[in-house]
Design a protein around this motif. Structure first.
Motif, PDB file in Angstrom:
ATOM      1  N   ASP A   1      42.035  47.317  81.761  1.00  0.00           N
ATOM      2  CA  ASP A   1      42.358  45.983  81.238  1.00  0.00           C
ATOM      3  C   ASP A   1      41.092  45.232  80.825  1.00  0.00           C
ATOM      4  O   ASP A   1      41.084  44.521  79.805  1.00  0.00           O
ATOM      5  CB  ASP A   1      43.129  45.181  82.278  1.00  0.00           C
ATOM      6  N   GLY A   2      40.018  45.389  81.603  1.00  0.00           N
ATOM      7  CA  GLY A   2      38.760  44.737  81.258  1.00  0.00           C
ATOM      8  C   GLY A   2      38.189  45.248  79.951  1.00  0.00           C
ATOM      9  O   GLY A   2      37.663  44.475  79.140  1.00  0.00           O
ATOM     10  N   CYS A   3      38.297  46.552  79.725  1.00  0.00           N
ATOM     11  CA  CYS A   3      37.838  47.118  78.452  1.00  0.00           C
ATOM     12  C   CYS A   3      38.645  46.557  77.285  1.00  0.00           C
ATOM     13  O   CYS A   3      38.088  46.221  76.226  1.00  0.00           O
ATOM     14  CB  CYS A   3      37.946  48.640  78.481  1.00  0.00           C
ATOM     15  N   VAL A   4      39.937  46.459  77.466  1.00  0.00           N
ATOM     16  CA  VAL A   4      40.795  45.936  76.404  1.00  0.00           C
ATOM     17  C   VAL A   4      40.437  44.485  76.104  1.00  0.00           C
ATOM     18  O   VAL A   4      40.309  44.087  74.936  1.00  0.00           O
ATOM     19  CB  VAL A   4      42.280  46.091  76.786  1.00  0.00           C
ATOM     20  N   ARG A   5      40.276  43.665  77.154  1.00  0.00           N
ATOM     21  CA  ARG A   5      39.910  42.255  76.941  1.00  0.00           C
ATOM     22  C   ARG A   5      38.588  42.138  76.184  1.00  0.00           C
ATOM     23  O   ARG A   5      38.417  41.252  75.334  1.00  0.00           O
ATOM     24  CB  ARG A   5      39.768  41.525  78.286  1.00  0.00           C
ATOM     25  N   ALA A   6      37.661  43.025  76.509  1.00  0.00           N
ATOM     26  CA  ALA A   6      36.325  42.940  75.920  1.00  0.00           C
ATOM     27  C   ALA A   6      36.230  43.604  74.553  1.00  0.00           C
ATOM     28  O   ALA A   6      35.207  43.470  73.876  1.00  0.00           O
ATOM     29  CB  ALA A   6      35.314  43.581  76.864  1.00  0.00           C
ATOM     30  N   GLY A   7      37.267  44.330  74.162  1.00  0.00           N
ATOM     31  CA  GLY A   7      37.221  45.017  72.880  1.00  0.00           C
ATOM     32  C   GLY A   7      36.385  46.278  72.909  1.00  0.00           C
ATOM     33  O   GLY A   7      35.839  46.688  71.875  1.00  0.00           O
ATOM     34  N   LEU A   8      36.296  46.913  74.092  1.00  0.00           N
ATOM     35  CA  LEU A   8      35.549  48.170  74.184  1.00  0.00           C
ATOM     36  C   LEU A   8      36.465  49.335  73.847  1.00  0.00           C
ATOM     37  O   LEU A   8      37.622  49.347  74.256  1.00  0.00           O
ATOM     38  CB  LEU A   8      34.985  48.353  75.595  1.00  0.00           C
ATOM     39  N   PRO A   9      35.949  50.351  73.164  1.00  0.00           N
ATOM     40  CA  PRO A   9      36.805  51.467  72.738  1.00  0.00           C
ATOM     41  C   PRO A   9      36.874  52.619  73.721  1.00  0.00           C
ATOM     42  O   PRO A   9      37.666  53.538  73.532  1.00  0.00           O
ATOM     43  CB  PRO A   9      36.141  51.923  71.441  1.00  0.00           C
ATOM     44  N   ALA A  10      36.010  52.613  74.765  1.00  0.00           N
ATOM     45  CA  ALA A  10      35.908  53.803  75.617  1.00  0.00           C
ATOM     46  C   ALA A  10      35.581  53.417  77.047  1.00  0.00           C
ATOM     47  O   ALA A  10      35.031  52.345  77.319  1.00  0.00           O
ATOM     48  CB  ALA A  10      34.843  54.752  75.069  1.00  0.00           C
ATOM     49  N   ILE A  11      35.892  54.348  77.952  1.00  0.00           N
ATOM     50  CA  ILE A  11      35.623  54.158  79.370  1.00  0.00           C
ATOM     51  C   ILE A  11      35.164  55.482  79.969  1.00  0.00           C
ATOM     52  O   ILE A  11      35.647  56.552  79.582  1.00  0.00           O
ATOM     53  CB  ILE A  11      36.885  53.637  80.099  1.00  0.00           C
ATOM     54  N   GLY A  12      34.201  55.409  80.873  1.00  0.00           N
ATOM     55  CA  GLY A  12      33.769  56.566  81.637  1.00  0.00           C
ATOM     56  C   GLY A  12      34.420  56.513  83.006  1.00  0.00           C
ATOM     57  O   GLY A  12      34.252  55.540  83.739  1.00  0.00           O
ATOM     58  N   LEU A  13      35.174  57.542  83.355  1.00  0.00           N
ATOM     59  CA  LEU A  13      35.969  57.546  84.580  1.00  0.00           C
ATOM     60  C   LEU A  13      35.246  58.253  85.716  1.00  0.00           C
ATOM     61  O   LEU A  13      34.419  59.145  85.498  1.00  0.00           O
ATOM     62  CB  LEU A  13      37.312  58.238  84.341  1.00  0.00           C
ATOM     63  N   TRP A  14      35.616  57.862  86.948  1.00  0.00           N
ATOM     64  CA  TRP A  14      35.144  58.527  88.157  1.00  0.00           C
ATOM     65  C   TRP A  14      36.322  59.153  88.873  1.00  0.00           C
ATOM     66  O   TRP A  14      37.421  58.600  88.900  1.00  0.00           O
ATOM     67  CB  TRP A  14      34.414  57.538  89.076  1.00  0.00           C
ATOM     68  N   ARG A  15      36.070  60.288  89.491  1.00  0.00           N
ATOM     69  CA  ARG A  15      37.162  61.070  90.071  1.00  0.00           C
ATOM     70  C   ARG A  15      37.885  60.324  91.181  1.00  0.00           C
ATOM     71  O   ARG A  15      39.106  60.477  91.325  1.00  0.00           O
ATOM     72  CB  ARG A  15      36.643  62.405  90.589  1.00  0.00           C
ATOM     73  N   ASP A  16      37.169  59.548  91.979  1.00  0.00           N
ATOM     74  CA  ASP A  16      37.856  58.846  93.065  1.00  0.00           C
ATOM     75  C   ASP A  16      38.823  57.808  92.532  1.00  0.00           C
ATOM     76  O   ASP A  16      39.922  57.632  93.063  1.00  0.00           O
ATOM     77  CB  ASP A  16      36.853  58.219  94.038  1.00  0.00           C
TER      78      ASP A  16
END
Length: 295
Positions: free
Chosen positions: A44-59
């Protein structure tokens, strides 16, 4: 009222780029930068900020479940720039080594489920009581021979991440980009690449030649700054771009000359950043990305 940068508290030097700003087209939020956010909150934070990508962590993926995590990201229209992390492949005891291989196979399956551009491998340090550094590196090579075909069969690219030498004993027996490339090169480019993480490699006197050598092997480019003084916990030594000593523009230009066109991930481990408001962190990240990182 002035907008303040996080965590410095200084007035921002530029306006925060709005969603849709073309300068943000490759910017990715690594989840550990806003560590307190759940996966849903980070998406949701990425969407609000207009970011196109996210790096995920396994946990974080495990908390949501790989299927739900994939759906959250996909429904938000985000790319997954990386999944962190696999690795820790240096165990000498056969049972521990076999379990590490099994865990990395699971990580490959999770990376496939979330359609990550790569699975980051932090290869591991010396086992307790062990001083055989060359042997530890040989075991990483043996593990890659096991894992690379499995990754290829799942459409996943492994990305070897060299870490700063201060982590050699306990986290990564690969300290330079050249060392990572030496282990990657026996394998197809689509199966094994490398990570250029500014925090870990900025000091290397052979870095720019290694980046040119890496070329299409570059699977991920991560940025954060080297700030002084280092904290007691050196894992938390990473800072917001522009708060330390790294020349990001020159580094970014070199990575792009090598042919890398993928996402640029901001990955910060810093107690003060983690304690700050997540949206304020992301806004600062966007401002510093355009003023400090873009070539």
């Amino acid at each position: 009222m002035s907008t303040l940068d996080v965590p410095s508290g200084r007035p921002a030097a530029t306006a925060t780029p709005e969603a849709g700003d073309p300068r943000l087209a490759r910017l990715s939020l690594n989840q550990w930068t806003t560590r307190e956010w759940s996966l849903r909150e980070a998406v949701d934070g990425c969407v609000r900020a207009g970011l196109p990508a996210i790096g995920l962590w396994r946990d974080k993926v495990a908390d949501a479940g790989p299927t739900e995590a994939a759906k959250l990201v996909r429904d938000a229209g985000l790319r997954v720039s990386s999944l962190c992390r696999g690795g820790f492949l240096t165990a000498r005891e056969p049972g521990a080594w076999a379990e590490a291989i099994a865990d990395n196979r699971r990580a490959i399956e999770e990376a496939a489920a979330v359609e990550a551009a790569c699975l980051v491998l932090v290869v591991g340090g010396l086992p307790d009581g062990d001083r055989d550094l060359l042997g530890a590196r040989e075991r990483v090579a043996e593990a890659l021979a096991e894992l690379a075909p499995y990754a290829g069969a799942h459409g996943v690219r492994l990305a070897l991440e060299p870490l700063h030498p201060m982590y050699c004993a306990d986290r990564a027996v690969l300290s330079t980009l050249d060392q990572a490339l030496d282990l990657a090169e026996p394998h197809p480019v689509g199966q094994v690449g490398v990570v250029v993480d500014a925090f870990h490699v900025w000091w290397d006197p052979y870095l720019f030649a290694a980046i040119a050598r890496a070329g299409e092997r570059i699977a991920s480019y991560q940025v954060c700054d080297w700030v002084l003084p280092l904290p007691a916990d050196n894992l938390l030594a990473r800072g917001m771009m522009g708060d330390g000593v790294i020349d990001f523009r020159t580094l970014t230009a070199a990575v792009e000359r090598a042919g890398y066109t993928g996402d640029i991930e901001v990955e910060i481990f810093n107690a003060d950043v983690w304690a700050a408001n997540g949206d304020a962190v992301v806004d600062t990240m966007k401002r510093r990305y355009v003023t400090e990182v873009l070539a």
